[in-house]
Design an enzyme around this catalytic site. Sequence first.
Site, short mmCIF file in Angstrom:
data_model
loop_
_atom_site.label_atom_id
_atom_site.label_comp_id
_atom_site.label_asym_id
_atom_site.label_seq_id
_atom_site.Cartn_x
_atom_site.Cartn_y
_atom_site.Cartn_z
N GLU A 1 53.39 13.72 22.01
CA GLU A 1 53.46 14.30 23.40
C GLU A 1 52.68 15.32 23.82
O GLU A 1 52.60 16.12 23.33
CB GLU A 1 54.84 14.80 23.46
CG GLU A 1 56.13 13.95 24.07
CD GLU A 1 57.45 14.68 24.73
OE1 GLU A 1 57.22 15.40 25.49
OE2 GLU A 1 58.26 14.35 24.07
N GLU B 1 60.62 18.81 19.57
CA GLU B 1 60.33 20.29 19.93
C GLU B 1 61.23 21.39 19.64
O GLU B 1 61.68 22.14 20.26
CB GLU B 1 60.25 20.02 21.63
CG GLU B 1 59.06 19.41 22.06
CD GLU B 1 59.12 18.99 23.60
OE1 GLU B 1 59.72 19.61 24.29
OE2 GLU B 1 58.20 18.11 23.83
#
Length: 402
Positions: A312, A205
């Site tokens: 994810e 991320e």
Amino acid sequence: MNMSNKNLLLSSLLIASFWFSACEDNVPTTGDNYVPVDQNAIPQTRALFMNLDRIRHDRIFFGHQDALAYGVHWRNDEPGRSDVFEVTGSYPAVYGWEIGDIELGAPENLDNVNFDQMQGWIREGYERGGIITISWHMNNPASGGDSWDVDGGHKAVTKILPGGELHDTFKEWLDTFAKFAKSQIAFPGTDNEHLIPVIFRPYHENTGSWFWWGADHCTPEEYKKLWRFTVEYLRDVKGVHNLLWAYSPAGNAADSNEAFLQRYPGNDYVDIIGFDDYGSVREPYQLERFINRIRLTVDFAEARGKIPAIPETGYETIPDPQWWTGTLLQALDHDEITRRVAYVLVWRNSNEATDRQNHYYAPYHGHPSADDFIDFRRHPLIWFEDDLPAMYENILQKEYFK
Ligand code: BMA
């Protein structure tokens, strides 16, 4: 010996040695698509890479974080439990594990999962044929805070790169992972004893700014250096050869090719390319955006001979009872491009008594979305653990559908 005899002998030797090495581990190494960034990866890791790349054209594997460690209503007390299993009758195909705090020498990770037990669960899932992936919410080496500690301009990435004042500390932290990765042994004491292949997904991320390795806290060049140093140190210095490397920026990276490229560490350093996305799969839904992100990621990965995935995602507490088929499956099964994702993993089912409340992403027995989850699991595109073929052998030439 005249020249032509010599040539004949040499070429026979070459053919023999090629034949030998090809037979030795039973995994083809020809074809760009089948060579992971670690040219010395163990045969099982190479087979995993190759088989993911093969099967993703027909199926998508489902994964769950911390599946065997705890569930919403149980914790670590009864071996064999899993919320996903209790709803569907199968374990997930992909098991996500998290090693944050290993760098501090802690016996447990940041979510209180004991590392020795984790190793047992990793082995258990792998020996049943499952796929293991590991993420790392690494603490902030500059501030002493956790991975979300981005205050104060600590410039942690600058400091841990070669030449930086925390470089040695950082290497010691990587050493803790190297030790962990090299002690994951499957089928110990048998002829089939080997290291367990792991899809390693560090510094995730990174196109958001909530972690210290995020966009506002280092330059694209610094991030790439961090990633490349990590690959080279673990692979070439520490001799860790059971990893596939997964690069998974935040969802915003998958909005354009330029955004995806900005911090992409490079083809020589990445095997699996994905994006993490929670925002577009929850109300107010932005399904079209999610679908476009999947399509872009698949194209981006395929153009580089890499494997696309969604490492994810999820909808916290799954308040929409039709979410599995109505949202997630709808996006995955949208078209021939979206269907080429290798796997999708939903995040953990935090135990409500001992950990965070209302923080779970897979249904438990009796949850309102459980029936829809069963429909999702039965859909021919989706594979759980009990659908898995032998992922760690050369199945390229074999029929893998049961
Ligand atoms: C986050 C949350 C946190 C957890 C972390 C690492 O997304 O689930 O509660 O500590 O992942 O697992």
